[in-house]
Scaffold this motif. Structure first.
Motif, PDB file in Angstrom:
ATOM      1  N   ASP A 110       0.810  -1.222   0.000  1.00  0.00           N
ATOM      2  CA  ASP A 110       0.000   0.000   0.000  1.00  0.00           C
ATOM      3  C   ASP A 110       0.840   1.268   0.000  1.00  0.00           C
ATOM      4  OD1 ASP A 110       0.973  -0.176   2.534  1.00  0.00           O
ATOM      5  OD2 ASP A 110      -0.957  -0.074   3.573  1.00  0.00           O
ATOM      6  N   ARG A 111       2.118   1.156   0.305  1.00  0.00           N
ATOM      7  CA  ARG A 111       2.972   2.343   0.305  1.00  0.00           C
ATOM      8  C   ARG A 111       4.132   2.156  -0.658  1.00  0.00           C
ATOM      9  NH1 ARG A 111       1.634   6.088   3.932  1.00  0.00           N
ATOM     10  NH2 ARG A 111       0.424   5.480   5.747  1.00  0.00           N
TER      11      ARG A 111
ATOM     12  N   TYR B 269      -1.360  -4.461   9.106  1.00  0.00           N
ATOM     13  CA  TYR B 269      -0.881  -3.085   9.127  1.00  0.00           C
ATOM     14  C   TYR B 269       0.202  -2.942  10.199  1.00  0.00           C
ATOM     15  CZ  TYR B 269      -4.355  -2.460  12.938  1.00  0.00           C
ATOM     16  OH  TYR B 269      -5.096  -2.573  14.083  1.00  0.00           O
TER      17      TYR B 269
ATOM     18  N   ASN C 155      -5.136   3.300   7.348  1.00  0.00           N
ATOM     19  CA  ASN C 155      -4.464   4.498   6.848  1.00  0.00           C
ATOM     20  C   ASN C 155      -5.370   5.723   6.883  1.00  0.00           C
ATOM     21  OD1 ASN C 155      -1.841   3.449   6.055  1.00  0.00           O
ATOM     22  ND2 ASN C 155      -2.952   2.274   4.535  1.00  0.00           N
TER      23      ASN C 155
ATOM     24  N   ASP D 172      -2.625   9.538   5.697  1.00  0.00           N
ATOM     25  CA  ASP D 172      -3.279   9.099   4.479  1.00  0.00           C
ATOM     26  C   ASP D 172      -2.255   8.741   3.410  1.00  0.00           C
ATOM     27  OD1 ASP D 172      -5.810   9.403   5.442  1.00  0.00           O
ATOM     28  OD2 ASP D 172      -5.997  11.468   4.782  1.00  0.00           O
ATOM     29  N   LEU D 173      -2.614   7.753   2.609  1.00  0.00           N
ATOM     30  CA  LEU D 173      -1.801   7.433   1.447  1.00  0.00           C
ATOM     31  C   LEU D 173      -1.935   8.563   0.438  1.00  0.00           C
ATOM     32  CD1 LEU D 173      -2.821   3.686   0.871  1.00  0.00           C
ATOM     33  CD2 LEU D 173      -0.822   4.526   2.086  1.00  0.00           C
ATOM     34  N   SER D 174      -0.908   8.768  -0.368  1.00  0.00           N
ATOM     35  CA  SER D 174      -1.009   9.753  -1.439  1.00  0.00           C
ATOM     36  C   SER D 174      -1.950   9.206  -2.512  1.00  0.00           C
ATOM     37  CB  SER D 174       0.370  10.020  -2.047  1.00  0.00           C
ATOM     38  OG  SER D 174       0.854   8.866  -2.726  1.00  0.00           O
TER      39      SER D 174
ATOM     40  N   GLU E 225      -0.416   6.283  -4.402  1.00  0.00           N
ATOM     41  CA  GLU E 225      -0.322   5.066  -3.579  1.00  0.00           C
ATOM     42  C   GLU E 225      -1.683   4.399  -3.488  1.00  0.00           C
ATOM     43  OE1 GLU E 225       3.245   5.611  -0.370  1.00  0.00           O
ATOM     44  OE2 GLU E 225       1.514   6.943  -0.128  1.00  0.00           O
ATOM     45  N   ARG E 226      -2.723   5.201  -3.372  1.00  0.00           N
ATOM     46  CA  ARG E 226      -4.077   4.645  -3.337  1.00  0.00           C
ATOM     47  C   ARG E 226      -4.422   3.994  -4.674  1.00  0.00           C
ATOM     48  NH1 ARG E 226      -6.966   7.070   0.956  1.00  0.00           N
ATOM     49  NH2 ARG E 226      -8.979   7.073  -0.087  1.00  0.00           N
TER      50      ARG E 226
ATOM     51  N   PHE F  27      -2.667   0.693  -4.805  1.00  0.00           N
ATOM     52  CA  PHE F  27      -3.331  -0.224  -3.878  1.00  0.00           C
ATOM     53  C   PHE F  27      -4.620  -0.755  -4.502  1.00  0.00           C
ATOM     54  CE2 PHE F  27      -5.545  -0.719   0.464  1.00  0.00           C
ATOM     55  CZ  PHE F  27      -5.001  -1.966   0.664  1.00  0.00           C
TER      56      PHE F  27
ATOM     57  N   PRO G 163       5.878   8.317  -3.966  1.00  0.00           N
ATOM     58  CA  PRO G 163       4.528   8.645  -3.488  1.00  0.00           C
ATOM     59  C   PRO G 163       4.031  10.034  -3.851  1.00  0.00           C
ATOM     60  CG  PRO G 163       6.105   8.640  -1.673  1.00  0.00           C
ATOM     61  CD  PRO G 163       6.820   8.062  -2.851  1.00  0.00           C
TER      62      PRO G 163
END
Length: 330
Positions: free
Chosen positions: A79-80, A121, A156, A161-163, A166-167, A170, A215
């Protein structure tokens, strides 16, 4: 008592099956105004979310145990996007080295490797523990693949938060593993139209380009969508590939990497424009004709020439039709 000390006492007491009421801590030397100013709102939100999560885990009867980080593998879905230089990870690692791990990670028994575990996680905490050579505190639950990715994605939300990209990666990984759009939307806490946009970018921008950029947390949806659209042009794609080969590109900060590729696209496009000047015999400028792949534009700089064109436009149209008809007849 500081929030992190409260969390630490909760983790310690949870290992004995109960939560003790935190006692007043001895007075500490002030950290200083500069350090206090650097505490971000996001960090405070993370601590609050972590405290809530830990309370819920303890209330549910989950026990916190210590595991060898070497026996814990990452989730089957990334996810990252990893960074060589990651200040946030460095801060987390220093915090754990100084105060210990305050919030456990969530793991399940590895589905194919006996005696091993798989993280849902807490991957940064796991990595920090491994780097520091100490056990990682973890909660072990029986999780299906779907439960694992839902926990992974939703963890997250209240924290960092993911950028956007990155989302997008994912979401693409989840889809490739066979999860439907409803599950993906739940994992990322977004609606289906947003899932479509995420997948659109992840499908149009090759993974190797995304990973090379990193990211890029400051680059949002509109610019990534525009980037993906421009990348469909073969000439733009070649310019991007050329910029990626630059020796100093990997050392550039992640947001600036995106900017460099975007500039390589747009600047080259402007240079490729065919601009023709319209002048009098004496060289006085009257207008310019700007030809691009998207069309042509005439910019008139002389007011008198503009009036002349306007008054004779009908004649020009007739001349154009006469010439094009003649060419068609030939």
């Amino acid at each position: 008592m500081k929030g992190r000390d409260i969390l630490k006492s909760m983790v310690s007491s949870s290992e004995h099956g109960k939560v003790e009421t935190p006692q007043a801590s001895p007075s500490h030397k002030p950290a200083g105004a500069v350090r206090a100013m650097n505490l971000s709102l996001g960090r405070l939100n993370e601590e609050a979310a972590a405290a809530k999560e830990l309370r819920e885990a303890i209330a549910a009867g989950d026990k916190v145990i210590e595991l060898d980080p070497a026996l814990v593998e990452a989730s089957f879905i990334r996810d990252r996007i990893p960074l060589v230089a990651d200040p946030q990870f460095d801060h987390l690692k220093a915090s754990i080295a100084d105060s210990g791990q305050q919030v456990p990670i969530l793991v399940r028994a590895h589905p194919t490797k006996p005696s091993y575990y798989q993280a849902a996680y807490g991957h940064r905490r796991l990595r920090a523990a491994a780097d520091l050579g100490r056990p990682v505190k973890a909660i072990v639950r029986a999780l299906s693949d779907e439960q694992l990715i839902l926990a992974q994605g939703q963890e997250n939300g209240p924290r960092v938060d993911l950028s956007f990209i990155e989302r997008a990666l994912f979401a693409r990984s989840l889809e490739e593993h066979g999860f439907d759009r409803d599950t993906i939307a739940k994992a990322l806490s977004v609606d289906k139209p947003e899932i479509s946009r995420l997948l659109q970018v992840a499908e149009c921008v090759p993974a190797e380009i995304i990973l090379a950029i990193g990211p890029a947390p400051k680059v949002g949806r509109p610019r990534w969508l525009a980037f993906a659209e421009r990348l469909k042009d073969s000439a733009s794609a070649k310019r991007v590939e050329k910029e990626l080969q630059a020796a100093d590109f990997p050392a550039t900060e992640t947001n600036k990497r995106f900017d460099r590729l975007w500039t390589a696209m747009t600047v080259a496009e402007k240079k490729a424009n065919d601009v023709e000047a319209v002048r009098t015999k004496k060289g006085l400028p009257l207008a310019s004709i700007d030809r691009t792949a998207r069309g042509s534009k005439i910019t008139v700089t002389s007011a008198e020439f503009a009036d002349f064109l306007s008054s004779h436009m009908h004649e020009f149209v007739v001349m154009f039709e006469r010439e094009t008809e003649g060419k068609s007849a030939d």
